[in-house]
Design a protein around this motif. Structure first.
Motif, mmCIF file in Angstrom:
data_model
loop_
_atom_site.group_PDB
_atom_site.id
_atom_site.type_symbol
_atom_site.label_atom_id
_atom_site.label_comp_id
_atom_site.label_asym_id
_atom_site.label_seq_id
_atom_site.Cartn_x
_atom_site.Cartn_y
_atom_site.Cartn_z
ATOM 1 N N ASN A 48 1.271 -5.321 6.983
ATOM 2 C CA ASN A 48 1.334 -5.700 5.766
ATOM 3 C C ASN A 48 2.064 -4.889 4.779
ATOM 4 O OD1 ASN A 48 -0.423 -8.268 6.454
ATOM 5 N ND2 ASN A 48 -2.129 -6.643 6.472
ATOM 6 N N TYR A 49 2.909 -4.054 5.411
ATOM 7 C CA TYR A 49 3.697 -3.026 4.658
ATOM 8 C C TYR A 49 4.823 -3.570 4.093
ATOM 9 C CZ TYR A 49 5.263 1.600 3.495
ATOM 10 O OH TYR A 49 5.777 2.588 2.627
ATOM 11 N N SER A 52 9.631 -2.360 -0.355
ATOM 12 C CA SER A 52 10.342 -2.373 -1.488
ATOM 13 C C SER A 52 9.261 -2.148 -2.407
ATOM 14 C CB SER A 52 10.835 -3.755 -1.622
ATOM 15 O OG SER A 52 9.902 -4.800 -1.495
ATOM 16 N N ILE A 53 8.033 -1.772 -2.220
ATOM 17 C CA ILE A 53 7.067 -1.678 -3.171
ATOM 18 C C ILE A 53 6.298 -0.090 -3.025
ATOM 19 C CG2 ILE A 53 4.545 -2.132 -4.129
ATOM 20 C CD1 ILE A 53 5.166 -5.039 -2.895
ATOM 21 N N ARG A 54 6.461 0.875 -4.275
ATOM 22 C CA ARG A 54 5.980 1.915 -4.077
ATOM 23 C C ARG A 54 4.535 2.106 -3.481
ATOM 24 N NH1 ARG A 54 4.499 4.369 -8.228
ATOM 25 N NH2 ARG A 54 4.327 2.616 -9.632
ATOM 26 N N PRO A 55 4.340 2.922 -2.490
ATOM 27 C CA PRO A 55 3.020 3.157 -1.588
ATOM 28 C C PRO A 55 2.089 3.734 -2.408
ATOM 29 C CG PRO A 55 4.532 4.844 -1.026
ATOM 30 C CD PRO A 55 5.305 4.002 -2.005
ATOM 31 N N ASN A 95 3.233 11.462 -0.262
ATOM 32 C CA ASN A 95 2.069 10.871 0.113
ATOM 33 C C ASN A 95 2.217 9.461 0.014
ATOM 34 O OD1 ASN A 95 -1.045 10.031 -0.375
ATOM 35 N ND2 ASN A 95 -0.873 11.421 1.112
ATOM 36 N N ASP A 96 2.218 8.927 1.202
ATOM 37 C CA ASP A 96 2.129 7.171 1.173
ATOM 38 C C ASP A 96 0.584 6.565 1.530
ATOM 39 O OD1 ASP A 96 2.598 4.556 2.175
ATOM 40 O OD2 ASP A 96 4.537 5.011 2.677
ATOM 41 N N GLU A 97 0.337 6.148 0.459
ATOM 42 C CA GLU A 97 -1.333 5.899 0.487
ATOM 43 C C GLU A 97 -1.431 4.548 1.584
ATOM 44 O OE1 GLU A 97 -2.519 5.218 -3.464
ATOM 45 O OE2 GLU A 97 -2.304 7.442 -3.841
ATOM 46 N N LYS A 98 -0.306 3.817 1.891
ATOM 47 C CA LYS A 98 -0.505 2.788 2.719
ATOM 48 C C LYS A 98 -0.289 3.052 4.292
ATOM 49 C CE LYS A 98 -0.482 -0.835 1.259
ATOM 50 N NZ LYS A 98 -1.757 -1.503 1.054
ATOM 51 N N LEU A 99 0.002 4.281 4.217
ATOM 52 C CA LEU A 99 0.127 4.769 5.826
ATOM 53 C C LEU A 99 -0.967 5.607 6.172
ATOM 54 C CD1 LEU A 99 4.035 4.895 5.906
ATOM 55 C CD2 LEU A 99 2.557 2.949 6.651
ATOM 56 N N PRO A 115 10.396 4.304 11.733
ATOM 57 C CA PRO A 115 11.795 4.091 11.488
ATOM 58 C C PRO A 115 11.868 4.007 9.945
ATOM 59 C CG PRO A 115 11.094 2.851 12.904
ATOM 60 C CD PRO A 115 10.001 3.126 12.496
ATOM 61 N N LYS A 116 13.074 5.045 9.465
ATOM 62 C CA LYS A 116 13.182 5.123 8.166
ATOM 63 C C LYS A 116 13.554 3.633 7.469
ATOM 64 C CE LYS A 116 16.727 7.107 5.039
ATOM 65 N NZ LYS A 116 17.961 7.732 4.822
ATOM 66 N N ASP A 117 13.959 2.956 8.159
ATOM 67 C CA ASP A 117 14.314 1.494 7.430
ATOM 68 C C ASP A 117 13.259 0.626 7.197
ATOM 69 O OD1 ASP A 117 14.331 1.086 10.068
ATOM 70 O OD2 ASP A 117 15.970 -0.208 10.013
ATOM 71 N N LYS A 118 12.180 1.029 7.963
ATOM 72 C CA LYS A 118 10.910 0.296 7.743
ATOM 73 C C LYS A 118 9.721 0.647 6.900
ATOM 74 C CE LYS A 118 11.896 -2.207 11.400
ATOM 75 N NZ LYS A 118 12.108 -3.675 11.499
ATOM 76 N N ILE A 119 9.882 1.942 6.105
ATOM 77 C CA ILE A 119 9.031 2.259 5.252
ATOM 78 C C ILE A 119 9.836 2.588 3.811
ATOM 79 C CG2 ILE A 119 7.448 2.995 6.935
ATOM 80 C CD1 ILE A 119 8.295 5.899 6.184
#
Length: 410
Positions: A48-49, A52-55, A95-99, A115-119
């Motif tokens: 569910n990531y 395009s939205i800030r984490p 810090n990515d709060e969704k990961l 992958p860089k293009d996934k997050i």
């Protein structure tokens, strides 16, 4: 009662000992993460990531970025076009709060590469880089820990703008700022918390002494940015010495023009050659110094004054040579007329005694001698005046420009 109390205590001690033996005899099972565990973790994190939205859970919070910039290789400082060419080791931490995840749920996996293009990645740019100067080495993964800390690293070849200081060239020092900023996002969305920079000393530079180490806090205005200053000082090399030798020699040769006697016939030729050499060297140095600088180069100003002095020396040589030719011609004409007069006078007074004749010849010879001294003294004195003026002017000019080298300029 005492005996009963002691019996109870011994019984408790015996029970505790049996429990300890049983616990210690149970084997401890150590398990290692497997391919399936990491695949499951990756699928769950990206399910569910949206990149395009800030984490952040609360979108009113800003994402704080820690940037790292390490100099790997400084190729050159384009002194004319004000461009620094260098390769850097570039890193970002946030810090990515969704990961985030619990390691015990995935067989103690504490970190993973995605992958860089996934997050989501922060839009950090080198804002003073030239067009099409950035390169990536193809690293397409980002390291993520179970607490959500993301680490991204890459190599970048950057052509950045640098306002050079040509005032003390070729003993110049420069401060080139690496300008890192957040593109498009406001400080309420994404901001640079701090910038850590340093020199990895991967390759030695024999032309520049480099000072590039420190840490600065990010600055917040309309958007977030940070400056990493790079201090460059030009080293004294064989090329610099070879460039200064012609300047010194032309100054000395300009003085020696007036030591060359006009009888040699090469006085004007030497002065003209030195003047043309000064002009050509001035044009050549002008091609290697920038025009977009706050203060002009002292070396350029010195060469301009040296060219002017050389031009004055050439004019003085022409005047001195002209006086020498005129006075030599007058002396020869006077000497010829005196010789004819002596012959005429000798024929008329042939019957006079030997003593009278000797006295008369002595008086006649003295006249051309004094005339010769009077005629030659004009250009000799003028030559001497030009020599003294050129020495004084060269010494004063050299001292002034040497002192100006030690006066700091911003």
């Amino acid at each position: 009662m005492k005996f009963h109390f002691l019996e109870v205590n011994y019984t408790m001690i015996f029970v505790i000992y049996l429990v300890f033996i049983l616990i210690s005899s149970v084997p401890i099972v150590n398990s290692s993460p497997t391919y399936g565990d990491e695949r499951l973790l990756r699928d769950n994190l990206l399910a569910n990531y949206s990149k395009s939205i800030r984490p952040v859970i609360n979108l009113t919070n800003a994402v704080d970025i820690t940037a790292l910039l390490y100099l790997q290789t400084l190729y050159d400082l384009d002194f004319v076009n004000n461009i620094v060419r260098a390769r850097y080791y570039f890193g970002l931490m946030w810090n990515d709060e969704k990961l985030t995840w619990n390691p015990s749920d995935y067989n103690n996996i504490t970190s993973i590469y995605l992958p860089k293009d996934k997050i989501w990645t922060p839009p950090i740019k080198m804002c003073n880089s030239m067009d099409k100067s950035e390169e990536s080495d193809g690293v397409g993964e980002i390291s993520i820990t179970y607490r959500g800390w993301a680490n991204f690293w890459s190599f970048r070849l950057l052509h950045t703008y640098c306002q050079v200081n040509a005032y003390t060239y070729p003993f110049d020092e420069h401060t080139c700022e690496m300008y890192m900023c957040v593109a498009l996002h406001t400080i309420n969305h994404t901001r640079i918390k701090e910038l850590i920079y340093g020199d990895s000393k991967f390759t030695l530079n024999y032309k520049w002494a480099i000072n590039f180490t420190g840490k600065v806090n990010g600055m917040d205005d309309m958007f977030s940015y940070a400056f990493a200053p790079m201090y460059l000082r030009r080293k004294l090399t064989v090329g610099i010495i070879a460039m200064l030798i012609p300047t010194v020699m032309m100054t000395i040769l300009t003085i020696f023009v007036f030591l060359l006697p006009p009888e040699s016939g090469e006085k004007v030729s030497l002065a003209t050659t030195i003047f043309l050499s000064n002009v050509l060297y001035l044009v050549q140095i002008d091609k290697t110094t920038p025009t977009n600088t706050k203060y002009p180069s002292l070396l350029m100003l010195y060469l301009m004054l040296l060219s002017m002095l050389s031009g004055i020396a050439t004019l003085g040589s022409v005047v001195i040579s002209k006086l020498y030719v005129d006075q030599s011609s007058s002396f020869r004409k006077s000497n010829t007329s005196d010789q004819n007069l002596n012959k005429s006078h000798t024929n008329k007074v042939a019957d006079i005694s030997t003593i009278s004749e000797a006295q008369s010849d002595s008086l006649i010879r003295e006249k051309p001698h004094w005339k010769r001294i009077f005629c030659i003294s004009d250009y000799v004195r003028l030559d001497d005046v030009f020599l003294k003026l050129s020495i004084v002017t060269s010494v004063i000019t050299s001292i002034i420009f040497t002192c100006l080298l030690f006066i700091p300029r911003e």
